[in-house]
Write a protein that holds these residues in place. Structure first.
Motif, short mmCIF file in Angstrom:
data_model
loop_
_atom_site.label_atom_id
_atom_site.label_comp_id
_atom_site.label_asym_id
_atom_site.label_seq_id
_atom_site.Cartn_x
_atom_site.Cartn_y
_atom_site.Cartn_z
N ILE A 194 0.87 -1.23 -0.26
CA ILE A 194 0.22 -0.18 0.04
C ILE A 194 0.76 1.24 0.16
N GLY A 195 1.97 1.14 0.75
CA GLY A 195 2.97 2.35 0.71
C GLY A 195 3.59 2.51 -0.57
N CYS A 196 3.86 1.53 -1.25
CA CYS A 196 4.09 1.63 -2.85
C CYS A 196 3.01 2.31 -3.75
N TRP A 197 1.90 1.80 -3.37
CA TRP A 197 0.76 2.45 -4.41
C TRP A 197 0.48 4.13 -4.14
N LEU A 198 0.91 4.45 -2.67
CA LEU A 198 1.03 5.82 -2.56
C LEU A 198 2.12 6.53 -2.98
N SER A 236 -4.74 5.62 1.17
CA SER A 236 -4.28 6.31 2.34
C SER A 236 -5.11 5.71 3.68
N ILE A 237 -6.53 5.39 3.08
CA ILE A 237 -7.42 4.77 4.25
C ILE A 237 -6.88 3.39 4.55
N ALA A 238 -6.45 2.77 3.34
CA ALA A 238 -6.01 1.34 3.35
C ALA A 238 -4.48 1.15 4.41
N ALA A 239 -3.80 2.28 4.28
CA ALA A 239 -2.48 2.29 4.86
C ALA A 239 -2.54 2.44 6.41
N ALA A 240 -3.70 3.31 6.69
CA ALA A 240 -4.23 3.44 7.96
C ALA A 240 -4.56 2.17 8.73
N SER A 241 -5.51 1.67 7.97
CA SER A 241 -6.13 0.27 8.44
C SER A 241 -5.01 -1.05 8.50
N SER A 242 -3.99 -1.03 7.54
CA SER A 242 -3.18 -2.11 7.48
C SER A 242 -2.10 -1.85 8.45
N GLY A 243 -1.83 -0.37 8.64
CA GLY A 243 -0.84 -0.27 9.87
C GLY A 243 -1.24 -0.59 11.10
N HIS A 244 -2.54 -0.31 11.47
CA HIS A 244 -3.18 -0.63 12.95
C HIS A 244 -3.07 -2.01 13.02
N LEU A 245 -3.44 -2.95 11.87
CA LEU A 245 -3.29 -4.38 12.00
C LEU A 245 -1.75 -4.67 12.45
N LEU A 246 -0.94 -4.17 11.51
CA LEU A 246 0.46 -4.49 11.87
C LEU A 246 1.10 -4.33 13.18
N ALA A 247 0.48 -3.09 13.61
CA ALA A 247 0.93 -2.55 14.91
C ALA A 247 0.36 -3.83 16.24
N GLU A 248 -0.92 -4.25 15.95
CA GLU A 248 -1.55 -4.92 16.87
C GLU A 248 -0.48 -6.35 16.91
N ARG A 249 -0.10 -6.93 15.63
CA ARG A 249 0.80 -7.68 15.49
C ARG A 249 2.20 -7.64 16.27
N MET A 338 -1.47 10.84 7.77
CA MET A 338 -2.41 11.54 8.05
C MET A 338 -2.68 12.59 7.41
N TYR A 339 -1.51 13.04 7.07
CA TYR A 339 -1.10 14.30 5.84
C TYR A 339 -2.07 13.95 4.47
N MET A 340 -1.42 12.72 4.29
CA MET A 340 -1.80 12.16 2.80
C MET A 340 -3.34 11.74 2.57
N LEU A 341 -3.90 11.21 3.76
CA LEU A 341 -5.17 11.12 3.99
C LEU A 341 -6.26 12.43 3.97
N PHE A 342 -5.59 13.45 4.58
CA PHE A 342 -6.21 14.92 4.73
C PHE A 342 -6.22 15.57 3.23
N ILE A 343 -5.01 15.57 2.66
CA ILE A 343 -4.97 16.29 1.56
C ILE A 343 -5.87 15.64 0.39
N THR A 344 -5.54 14.35 0.23
CA THR A 344 -6.72 13.71 -0.80
C THR A 344 -8.14 13.72 -0.59
#
Length: 459
Positions: A194-198, A236-249, A338-344
Motif C-alpha cells: 500500500i505504501g508503494c501505491w501511495l 491512504s485509508i488502507a494504509a491506516a487500516s493495515s498499519g493498525h493491524l501490523l501494530a497489533e501484531r 495522516m497528511y496524505m489522507l487529509f490532502i486527498t
C-alpha cells in the motif's frame, strides 16, 4: 572491542545507505505498475485514445525507473556475503529459498513481459499488450512479496530448526509454508505494498500538477491526476487500516519494539498513553514535551482504555531497542500518513465541485508532496529495523554476531565512500532521464485514431 564496534556501525551504515537508496525505485515501479494497469484497462474498455496516450507516457517513466531499481538492488544483496558472512551462513537456507522464489516468480515474470509492455504496442493485439502490462505489475509486486517474507522471518522466525553451534549454526527450514506465512509476513506485506501505491499515485499527481500549472498537456494531466488521486485516497485509508493491524501484531510478537515506537517506558497497572509527538528520554524514562492521549495506546491495541501495555522496563537494558530514532521515525510515518489522507480527502471534495484544477495552491502543494510518501516509506522501514535491535534475527542472533570476521572497518569505510559517490551519480542520471521525459511530455495521438473515436462516440 572498539574496532568491532566501529566495524559493526560502518557495516550497518553501509547497508542502510544502499537499501534506502535502492528503496527509492522499486516502490515507485510497483505504484506506477498499478497505474498502468488502470489506465490501459480504461483504454481497452472505452477505446478512447487519450488513455493510450496516457499509458504510453507513464510506460516511458516506468521503464527508466525499473532499470534503476535493478541496478541498485544487485549491490544490496552482495553485502550479505561481504559484511555479513556469519549472518548469511545462519539464514542461508531461509533466504536462499525466498530469493530463489523471487527470481523465478517475480523477476523473470516482470522482465519477460517488460519488452512487450515497452515495444509491443503495434506488434501484439491490445488484449495481449494489456496482459503483459498486468504481468509486469504482478511481477513487481511478487518481488516485494519474497523480499518482505525474508525480512518478516527476521522479525518473527517460524518453520525452522537450528543445527550446529556458534559461528557454524544454521537455521534450516522445517516447514516452508510456516516460514512464508510467519506471524508478521502478510501484515507487513500488505502495509508495504500500500505504501508503494501511495508513492506511485503521488508521483503521478506531482507531474500532472506541474503540467496543469504550466497549462501543458492538460487533458492527459487532468485524467492522470484524477486516477492518481482516487488511488491515493483509497491507499491512504488502507494504509491506516493495515498499519493498525501490523501494530497489533508487533505488540504481540515484538513488544519491545512497540514500546520503543510509542516511548512506553513503564508498564504500570492502568492504560498506556498514546503520544502524538515528543522527545523520549531513556535516562529519565519519560517522553519530554509530549502531547498524549491518556489510555490511547491501550485502546488501539486492546480496544480498552485501561488494559496495561508491556513497557521497556520489562526487558533487560541490553535487549531494548534505541528508543529515540525508533519513536521519531514511527511518528513521522504516522503523521505523513495522516497528511496524505487529509490532502486527498480535501482534493476529492474540490474535484467534485470542479474547483481542484483551478486551484494553483493545491497544484503547487502536490508538486512538492511527491516527497511525502517517500519519506513515510523510508521512516516506516527505519522504525521497523531499528526497533528489531539488538537482534538481527529476533531472539536468535544479535547484530554484532552476524558480522564477517575478516572484514575491517577501513575496508568498509572505503566502500561506503565509493558507493556513495556512485549512487550520487546514478541519482543525477535518473533525475536527468526523468526530467527529459517529463519535459518532452506525452506523444501526440495519431489523428486517425482520435477522429475515429470521436465519430464512433459522437463526441
Amino acid at each position: 572491542m572498539s574496532e568491532l564496534l566501529s566495524t559493526e556501525i560502518l557495516a550497518r551504515l553501509q547497508f542502510a545507505i544502499t537499501i534506502m537508496f535502492h528503496y527509492l525505485f522499486p516502490p515507485l515501479s510497483i505504484g506506477l505498475g498499478l497505474i498502468l494497469v488502470i489506465t490501459e484497462g480504461i483504454y481497452l474498455k472505452t477505446k478512447n485514445p487519450i488513455y493510450e496516450k496516457i499509458t504510453k507516457f507513464w510506460v516511458k517513466i516506468f521503464a527508466a525507473n525499473f532499470a534503476m531499481g535493478v541496478a541498485t538492488g544487485l549491490v544490496m544483496e552482495f553485502q550479505f556475503g561481504t559484511n555479513w558472512a556469519t549472518y548469511s551462513r545462519f539464514v542461508g537456507d531461509i533466504f536462499g529459498s525466498a530469493l530463489a522464489a523471487e527470481g523465478i516468480f517475480a523477476f523473470f515474470l516482470e522482465s519477460g513481459f517488460l519488452a512487450i509492455l515497452v515495444f509491443g504496442w503495434d506488434r501484439v493485439t491490445p488484449k495481449v499488450h494489456f496482459f503483459s502490462t498486468l504481468m509486469v505489475c504482478l511481477g513487481s509486486m511478487f518481488s516485494a512479496v519474497w523480499i518482505i517474507i525474508a525480512n518478516a522471518w527476521m522479525q518473527t522466525p517460524a518453520g525452522y530448526h537450528i543445527v550446529g553451534e556458534g559461528m557454524h549454526a544454521k537455521a534450516i527450514i522445517d516447514d516452508f509454508w510456516a516460514m512464508v506465512f510467519n506471524p508478521s509476513s502478510m501484515r507487513m506485506l500488505l502495509h508495504a505494498i500500500i505504501g508503494c501505491w501511495l508513492m506511485g499515485a503521488f508521483f503521478v499527481m506531482s507531474i500532472s500538477a506541474w503540467y496543469i500549472l504550466k497549462k501543458q498537456h492538460l487533458e492527459v494531466a487532468k485524467k492522470s491526476f484524477t486516477i492518481g488521486l482516487v488511488l491515493a485516497f483509497i491507499s491512504s485509508i488502507a494504509a491506516a487500516s493495515s498499519g493498525h493491524l501490523l501494530a497489533e501484531r508487533v505488540a504481540e510478537t515484538q513488544p519491545a519494539k512497540m514500546a520503543a515506537m510509542e516511548g512506553h517506558f513503564i508498564t504500570g497497572t492502568g492504560g498506556a498513553p498514546l503520544y502524538l509527538f515528543g522527545i523520549p528520554n531513556s535516562e529519565k524514562q519519560t517522553v519530554e514535551y509530549g502531547i498524549k492521549i491518556p489510555g490511547g495506546l491501550s485502546f488501539l491495541l486492546h480496544w480498552n482504555f485501561t488494559t496495561p501495555v508491556k513497557g521497556l522496563d520489562q526487558f533487560k537494558p541490553e535487549d531494548r531497542p534505541p528508543v529515540g530514532i525508533t519513536f521519531q521515525m514511527y511518528h513521522i510515518m504516522v503523521t505523513l500518513g495522516m497528511y496524505m489522507l487529509f490532502i486527498t480527502s480535501v482534493s476529492l471534495i474540490l474535484l467534485k465541485r470542479k474547483k481542484l484544477f483551478e486551484s494553483k495552491l493545491m497544484m503547487k502543494i502536490y508538486c512538492f508532496s511527491v516527497i511525502v510518501p517517500v519519506i513515510a516509506n523510508q521512516a516506516g522501514w527505519i522504525a521497523t529495523e531499528t526497533g528489531r535491535q539488538p537482534w538481527i534475527v529476533y531472539g536468535l542472533m544479535r547484530t554484532p554476531e552476524g558480522l564477517s570476521k575478516s572484514v575491517k572497518a577501513n575496508e568498509i569505510l572505503a566502500s561506503i565512500i565509493m558507493f556513495t559517490l556512485i549512487y550520487i551519480l546514478l541519482f543525477l542520471v535518473w533525475v536527468f532521464v526523468i526530467h527529459n521525459k517529463v519535459k518532452h511530455g506525452p506523444d501526440e495521438i495519431f489523428p486517425n485514431k482520435k477522429r475515429k473515436f470521436i465519430e464512433e462516440n459522437n463526441v
